[in-house]
Design a protein around this motif. Structure first.
Motif, short mmCIF file in Angstrom:
data_model
loop_
_atom_site.label_atom_id
_atom_site.label_comp_id
_atom_site.label_asym_id
_atom_site.label_seq_id
_atom_site.Cartn_x
_atom_site.Cartn_y
_atom_site.Cartn_z
N PHE A 238 1.29 -8.95 -8.53
CA PHE A 238 1.29 -9.44 -7.15
C PHE A 238 1.52 -8.27 -6.20
CE2 PHE A 238 5.67 -9.70 -8.58
CZ PHE A 238 6.43 -9.32 -7.50
N THR A 239 1.11 -8.48 -4.97
CA THR A 239 1.28 -7.47 -3.92
C THR A 239 2.03 -8.10 -2.76
OG1 THR A 239 -0.78 -6.41 -4.58
CG2 THR A 239 0.06 -5.87 -2.40
N ALA B 241 2.71 -3.03 -4.82
CA ALA B 241 2.02 -3.82 -5.84
C ALA B 241 2.86 -3.77 -7.11
CB ALA B 241 0.62 -3.27 -6.10
N ILE B 242 3.12 -4.93 -7.70
CA ILE B 242 4.01 -5.03 -8.86
C ILE B 242 3.34 -5.82 -9.96
CG2 ILE B 242 6.22 -6.00 -9.67
CD1 ILE B 242 7.27 -5.65 -6.79
N THR C 206 4.88 1.59 -1.35
CA THR C 206 3.82 2.21 -0.57
C THR C 206 4.31 2.37 0.86
OG1 THR C 206 2.17 1.13 -1.96
CG2 THR C 206 1.41 1.98 0.16
N THR C 207 4.90 1.31 1.41
CA THR C 207 5.51 1.32 2.74
C THR C 207 6.81 0.53 2.64
OG1 THR C 207 3.33 1.29 3.76
CG2 THR C 207 5.19 0.76 5.18
N LEU D 1 3.29 -12.66 0.09
CA LEU D 1 3.00 -12.29 -1.29
C LEU D 1 1.60 -12.78 -1.63
CD1 LEU D 1 5.38 -12.79 -4.27
CD2 LEU D 1 3.14 -13.83 -4.37
N SER D 2 0.89 -12.00 -2.42
CA SER D 2 -0.43 -12.38 -2.90
C SER D 2 -0.52 -12.10 -4.39
CB SER D 2 -1.51 -11.58 -2.15
OG SER D 2 -2.79 -11.92 -2.62
#
Length: 135
Positions: A72-73, A89-90, A105-106, A117-118
């Motif tokens: 997920f991201t 992203a994990i 990333t940020t 979450l996606s």
């Protein structure tokens, strides 16, 4: 007519001043649990930031069978229907230990943004995905 008395003394003016506003503590952690996560979970709002925040940890864990894995991201942006900015992203494939993510990333999200979450990929049969964001 009688004598007029003397006028009383004027009182002292009270002190004025301004207090010093202390720093606010870090926001409380925010958590989300997805039951039966799937790749159709592509925009799952978590919360809206009213102040700038800096993520320090994302803890995630799975429940499921058949060796589940969920990628997920996390994104942020002023509009959840837009592409968004990637936070991290994990991929989590552990049902026994919590995955602690500390590299982003940020990491800093400005005030006035949504965080969502996606789910990007799934393997096995995940029954639950839990994620906690700490600041």
């Amino acid at each position: 007519q009688g004598l007029q008395g003397t006028q009383g003394l004027q009182g002292l003016q009270g002190l004025t001043g301004s207090g010093v506003q202390g720093n606010f503590g870090a926001p409380a952690p925010k958590s989300i649990t997805l039951l039966s996560p799937s790749t159709t979970d592509n925009i799952v709002p978590i919360f809206y930031t009213t102040t700038s925040i800096t993520l320090t940890n994302v803890y995630s864990v799975l429940a499921g069978t058949t060796t589940p894995s969920v990628s997920f991201t996390l994104f942020y942006g002023t509009n959840i229907s837009a592409a968004g900015n990637t936070i991290v992203a994990i991929t989590n494939s552990s049902t026994t230990t919590v995955t602690n993510t500390t590299t982003f990333t940020t990491a800093t999200v400005p005030a006035g943004n949504y965080i969502w979450l996606s789910v990007t990929s799934i393997a096995g049969v995940p029954q639950e995905l839990g994620a906690t964001l700490q600041f």
